[in-house]
Design a protein around this motif. Structure first.
Motif: not given
Length: 496
Positions: A363-365, A368, A435, A444, A447-448
């Protein structure tokens, strides 16, 4: 069946645990689930409502002189501090004085504090009763989880625990939708709508209290604390009720346990048990709670800011998106819960943790890369949290079943307090700026961080998780007071 015994502090042999574990599912068990498990709905309602009505509370016509940041900052911190304190205080009292007394007291504290919050006339009053509301809710976690695990048969314990803990998200979903209604000044005046949301929590709590009065004390707690007559009387009554309901005669338990009855356990003995006798299990508990706390904060703490800043969603409609996310959270424990009893604890705990972490990395990727909009981002979050919610619920199940009977409520309280503090104190400090900055890279990173800690906790579970499915609590971790059978006579007999 005859189970004569005399209350007192003696060495006794009893079949109570085996008798409880061999019971078929019945109306009596549903009464336990409804009376004890529904409190998580109240917690979800509480947390979500306050976050979503913060903007209304800060308006001049709300009746309170308070700012938005005070509600979501100081108010949230006090609720968390109250929950941590309540868990530790009531957890110790629950192990000492019994499950029933404390799950009635903790609900009463919640009801009184929530009612007083609805009557708030100043900021200090609001903050005080937010702390006390959290104090009651934190105590609920220790008293309720220990009672549920001790009353539900081992073959159903995993799925029941997961669904009950997951019901938090039904409350969150209701709170999100309720806040949309409460913020509509076309229906309620500015100084009334937010008060009614707290009043609804009181009404729901009173209904739960009416059912909870009929939930018995844990027979497992009773026979260890010198009340074996009462323990046998409760189980006798349940057996008669189930035999009448099912039209069957229950088989003999066929298994007994010998223990030395005692009245209390010191903090020193609790600490020695958790960290010296069961260091791997303590590491597992810490890892599971820390992992889920940071993953949830990485998503839920900033979900509204992300929708508003990156996707142009109106702040007044973010509650609808959160309701969808909350529903996805509830579906995870509901649909996956049975697998924790069939596929097994270790595979399912590690699998849900690792998979949810990996999905958050994905999801983060894609976020991004700029490939998401508000709807697809919400879908991605739902996918992550479908598995994460089952994993997070299994954290509560794990710490409530892998430590000895005498330390159960305190163990739940300790790990709950740690996870709540990490999520409610460290989480906002780490994620609030990331955020809300409006920078994609910052979100991102948030999230990571959450994803990495969730995967790490899953890997710890691969090594340290306990195959507890279908097993009696006494087999998973024997009571501290357990003695060799030779020290006592036949089941439910006693020796001084």
């Amino acid at each position: 069946m005859s189970h004569a015994a005399t209350s007192g502090t003696h060495i006794i042999t009893t079949e109570v645990p085996a008798r409880l574990d061999r019971l078929p599912w019945s109306r009596w068990h549903w009464m336990i689930v409804i009376g004890l498990g529904t409190v998580w709905i109240l917690d979800g309602l509480e947390v979500t409502v306050v976050g979503n009505i913060a903007s209304r509370l800060s308006e001049s016509g709300s009746g309170l002189s308070i700012t938005d940041s005070q509600v979501t900052g100081l108010g949230a911190a006090l609720y968390v501090a109250g929950a941590c304190s309540g868990a530790l205080v009531f957890g110790w009292l629950t192990d000492r004085f019994g499950r029933k007394k404390l799950f009635l007291v903790t609900l009463a504290v919640y009801l009184a504090a929530t009612a007083m919050t609805a009557l708030s006339f100043s900021a200090w009053w609001f903050f005080l009763f937010r702390f006390l509301t959290g104090f009651g809710i934190g105590g609920e976690y220790a008293a309720i989880n220990s009672a549920i695990d001790e009353l539900i048969p081992g073959k159903y314990r995993g799925r029941v625990d997961l669904i009950i803990n997951g019901s938090y998200w039904l409350g969150a979903m209701g709170g999100a939708l309720l806040s949309v209604l409460a913020l509509d000044t076309g229906i309620f005046p500015e100084n009334i709508g937010w008060r009614l949301t707290f009043a609804l929590g009181v009404v729901l709590g009173l209904v739960i209290l009416l059912v909870r009065r009929h939930v018995p004390e844990s027979p497992r707690w009773m026979f260890i604390h010198g009340r074996s007559d009462g323990a046998n009387a409760i189980v006798d009554g349940v057996e008669r009720e189930i035999e009448q309901e099912k039209g069957i005669e229950l088989p003999e338990a066929g298994r007994s346990i010998t223990i030395e009855q005692r009245t209390s356990v010191s903090f020193v003995e609790i600490g020695r048990t958790l960290f010296r006798s069961y260091p791997k299990r303590a590491t597992l508990g810490f890892s599971l709670f820390i992992g889920q706390a940071f993953l949830y904060n990485a998503i839920t703490f900033g979900f509204s800011s992300i929708l508003v800043k990156f996707f142009g969603v109106s702040s007044g409609t973010t509650g609808y998106f959160f309701a969808v996310i909350a529903f996805g959270n509830f579906l995870g424990p509901l649909l996956l819960g049975r697998l924790f009893d069939t596929v097994g604890r270790k595979k399912m705990i590690s699998g849900t943790y690792i998979l949810s972490g990996l999905l958050l990395f994905v999801t983060a990727w894609v976020f991004d890369q700029g490939w998401l909009d508000a709807t697809t981002m919400t879908v991605c979050w739902c996918g992550v949290l479908f598995f994460a919610s089952a994993g997070a619920s299994s954290a509560y199940l794990t710490v409530s079943e892998i430590f000895p009977m005498e330390t159960r409520a305190m163990a739940i309280a300790l790990f709950y307090a740690l996870g709540t503090a990490a999520g409610g104190i460290s989480g906002p400090l780490v994620f609030s700026g990331l955020t809300s900055s409006g920078v994609v890279g910052d979100a991102v990173l948030a999230f990571c961080i959450g994803a990495a800690l969730m995967v790490a906790a899953g890997l710890v579970a691969v090594v340290f998780a306990v195959d507890a499915e279908g097993r009696s609590l006494e087999d998973i971790a024997g009571p501290l007071s357990e003695r060799p059978p030779a020290q006592a006579g036949p089941p439910d007999s006693q020796a001084v």
